[in-house]
Design a protein around this motif. Structure first.
Motif, short mmCIF file in Angstrom:
data_model
loop_
_atom_site.label_atom_id
_atom_site.label_comp_id
_atom_site.label_asym_id
_atom_site.label_seq_id
_atom_site.Cartn_x
_atom_site.Cartn_y
_atom_site.Cartn_z
N GLY A 160 -2.34 -0.28 -7.85
CA GLY A 160 -3.63 -0.25 -8.53
C GLY A 160 -4.43 -1.52 -8.39
O GLY A 160 -5.52 -1.62 -8.98
N SER A 161 -3.95 -2.48 -7.63
CA SER A 161 -4.63 -3.76 -7.50
C SER A 161 -5.86 -3.65 -6.61
O SER A 161 -5.79 -3.15 -5.48
CB SER A 161 -3.67 -4.81 -6.93
OG SER A 161 -4.35 -5.98 -6.58
N LYS A 162 -7.01 -4.13 -7.10
CA LYS A 162 -8.23 -4.12 -6.32
C LYS A 162 -8.13 -5.05 -5.12
O LYS A 162 -8.66 -4.76 -4.04
CB LYS A 162 -9.42 -4.54 -7.20
CG LYS A 162 -9.69 -3.59 -8.36
CD LYS A 162 -10.10 -2.21 -7.86
CE LYS A 162 -10.45 -1.29 -9.02
NZ LYS A 162 -10.82 0.07 -8.55
N VAL A 163 -7.45 -6.17 -5.30
CA VAL A 163 -7.28 -7.13 -4.21
C VAL A 163 -6.47 -6.50 -3.09
O VAL A 163 -6.81 -6.61 -1.90
CB VAL A 163 -6.61 -8.42 -4.71
CG1 VAL A 163 -6.33 -9.37 -3.54
CG2 VAL A 163 -7.49 -9.11 -5.74
N ILE A 164 -5.38 -5.83 -3.46
CA ILE A 164 -4.53 -5.18 -2.47
C ILE A 164 -5.28 -4.07 -1.76
O ILE A 164 -5.18 -3.90 -0.53
CB ILE A 164 -3.24 -4.63 -3.12
CG1 ILE A 164 -2.40 -5.77 -3.70
CG2 ILE A 164 -2.44 -3.83 -2.13
CD1 ILE A 164 -1.90 -6.76 -2.67
#
Length: 633
Positions: A160-164
């Motif tokens: 769920g990470s935006k960076v990932i």
């Protein structure tokens, strides 16, 4: 405002293209292109490439060269099932599997036990030796004790990470999921035992060598991961090949362990079948001929050491084609290959910008007074760096060309291609520049021959945009006043002198054998470690059989590439990528006329990896991209 300008520019380009394609000039270009295409398709080169070799697999030569793999399949039938059952039921293997899965999952309880055990062992050893407690280690103990309370798989939260998600969009790998671990392995006793053992080993090793002790959990994880999933060893080798400075041994270690893991997998997996092809058979013949030259070498032990490196990196070809079994895996591997190249190129450009460890040792200062910097990045030599970039630049350009226009990855790969090209320029390697031109010419010829019609226009523009320093470097090719050119010519003359006596059998592989014989034939007392020409060096080392077998490898490789390229359609993603890789190999071989490109083992390894990745299209081009999650097994 910006959108209006861009829209207007796009509309102008479309209108110009529409008018141009209706003009008489375009009609003339089409007629010339069609005539050239007909001549090319009927040429000797294309006739040889189109020749059918379907009967190869049943030939006696193929059966002989693939005897080791036939023997492994025999072992699979005889002992595979029993061995697989023992491994599955083994407590040791179960503990190893639990270690891998919990390490990947970043399970808090597993990591807490491992860190706590390592801290306790280390501080106990310090107290026993009279050095007292280490406060940092004590703090780690307290933190790890808190981690024991929870049983959370941190890796799952990366989904769920935006960076990932942004990073995956840049790389073009949106289908990767971070719940690839086996959640059943994150509970139960085996993982606790694995954590305790790894922690105790780490703490004990850190008592003597802190840095090496810290590496133990990661090294253990890597070895067990590759043993369980050999494909991860292929990914690791392709990624780290250009990044490990100074030594090729770590890369060789990764390749050897991957090969061993795959051999074990091939024996215990009843559905495993070794892939056989003409390229692999030619590589086996090439290895055998080089081995014979080592037996009769002027420096036998040193030659056998060199041959061992060739053996590891050539046999790794079979590890690649037998583990990369889907298009997702192949494109993932190629993207990782390009990302690794981008890191190398970025470091090279930063060397130039900041003046890091650059030198003028590779520049003739009398001819090029203004040029005092040639970048070499992680590969210790600007020519070697250029040779590596010749292999990685074409697939980067292919990703830019074929990724979806609205995808972020398309423009990221455009930037990566520009970075790789800039680094290639900064190497100031004239042979590599020419190699790039050759690879670009081959790609254009097969992908879209009509682009050649714009060459006159390009030739008119180029003199106004190319820096004078590049023009000077290119115009100096063949100038004997340049010490680099004269140096090579005199070495070639000395090597030709060796061939007058050792043309048939060669003198043996490696620098030691070369230095035993070359001084008797050298010109102007020039000292050299090799012949500065890959084909000439192979002639010197292994005689005519070595050169002929190597040329056979290249020939059957190019024929296979052409066959697969035509079958899949000239403009498809897979065909374009395969063409780019093949063109890069051709550019690399052109540079091999001016340097011994196998002198650096890491570049040699990358060359055979690219050969293998290109051949993978033969086996996976018929498979559809999977829409599910990325798998290791």
């Amino acid at each position: 405002m910006n959108s209006l300008i861009i829209s207007a520019a796009a509309a102008f380009c479309r209108a110009f293209a529409g008018r141009f394609t209706q003009s008489k000039l375009w009609a003339l270009i089409q007629r010339i292109s069609s005539a050239c295409s007909r001549s090319w398709n009927s040429s000797v080169i294309m006739t040889l490439l189109k020749r059918d070799n379907s009967s190869f697999e049943n030939s006696l030569f193929a059966r002989i060269t693939f005897a080791p793999f036939t023997f492994l399949e025999f072992l699979q039938r005889k002992i595979g099932a029993g061995l697989d059952e023992r491994i599955t039921s083994s407590a040791v293997c179960s503990t190893g599997r639990a270690y891998v899965q919990n390490f990947m999952a970043l399970n808090t309880r597993f990591w807490g036990i491992m860190l706590l055990c390592a801290s306790v062992v280390l501080n106990t050893a310090r107290i026993a030796s009279g050095r007292g407690l280490n406060t940092i280690v004590l703090a780690v103990s307290l933190v790890s004790a808190v981690m024991l309370i929870f049983n959370i798989n941190i890796m799952r939260f990366l989904n769920g990470s935006k960076v990932i998600e942004f990073c995956k969009a840049c790389a073009g790998v949106k289908n990767i999921s971070f719940d690839f671990f086996d959640e059943k392995q994150t509970i139960g006793r085996p993982r606790l035992i694995a954590a305790l053992i790894a922690g105790a080993m780490t703490g004990a090793a850190m008592n003597f060598a802190p840095i090496y002790g810290l590496l133990i959990p990661f090294a253990l994880f890597g070895m067990l991961l590759v043993l369980q999933y050999p494909v991860t060893g292929v990914y690791a080798a392709v990624f780290v090949a250009p990044l490990i400075p100074f030594s090729s041994m770590p890369l060789a270690g990764v390749c050897i362990w991957t090969i061993i893991s795959l051999v074990i997998r091939s024996v215990i997996d009843s559905g495993f079948r070794w892939k056989r092809d003409a390229v692999g058979s030619a590589l086996m013949l090439f290895l055998f001929i080089l081995l014979v030259s080592c037996v009769f070498s002027f420096a036998r032990s040193a030659s056998l050491t060199v041959w061992a490196m060739y053996f590891v990196f050539i046999i790794f070809y079979f590890a690649v084609i037998n583990t990369i079994t889907t298009r997702d895996r192949l494109y993932g591997l190629l993207r990782l290959f390009v990302i690794s190249g981008a890191i190398v190129a970025l470091y090279g450009v930063m060397q130039y910008v900041f003046g890091w460890t650059t030198t003028n040792a590779w520049i003739d200062e009398e001819m090029f007074e203004d040029e005092t910097m040639r970048v070499f990045s992680t590969l210790a030599n600007p020519n070697v760096l250029g040779e590596y970039l010749l292999l990685v630049l074409p697939p980067a350009a292919a990703f830019f060309l074929k990724d979806k226009p609205r995808s972020l990855s398309k423009w990221v790969y455009l930037a990566v291609t520009g970075l790789l090209f800039l680094c290639l320029i900064l190497t100031q390697s004239r042979g590599c520049w020419l190699g790039f031109i050759v690879s670009a010419a081959i790609f254009i010829t097969f992908y879209e021959g009509r682009w050649w019609a714009f060459i006159p226009l390009v030739l008119c523009i180029v003199p106004f945009i190319i820096p004078d320093t590049i023009v000077e470097r290119l115009s100096s090719i063949g100038n004997m006043n340049d010490s680099s050119t004269s140096y090579r010519v005199y070495i070639w003359m000395g090597a030709i002198g060796i061939l007058r006596h050792y043309l048939i059998g060669g003198i043996g592989m490696g620098e030691a054998a070369f230095n035993e014989v070359y001084p008797f034939f050298s010109y102007n007392a020039i000292i050299a470690p090799h012949a500065h020409n890959t084909f000439l060096q192979l002639l010197v080392e292994g005689g005519l059989p070595a050169l002929i077998s190597f040329l056979a490898v290249i020939f059957v490789f190019l024929r296979s590439v052409h066959k697969t390229y035509i079958r899949r359609g000239k403009k498809s993603f897979s065909s374009t990528m395969q063409l780019a890789l093949g063109a890069g190999v051709c550019g690399f071989l052109f540079q091999s006329l001016f340097d011994y490109t196998f002198y650096n083992y890491r570049v040699m390894a990358v060359f055979f990896m690219v050969i293998a990745m290109t051949m993978c299209f033969k086996y996976v081009s018929g498979n559809c991209r999977s829409n599910g999650r990325s798998k290791l097994s």
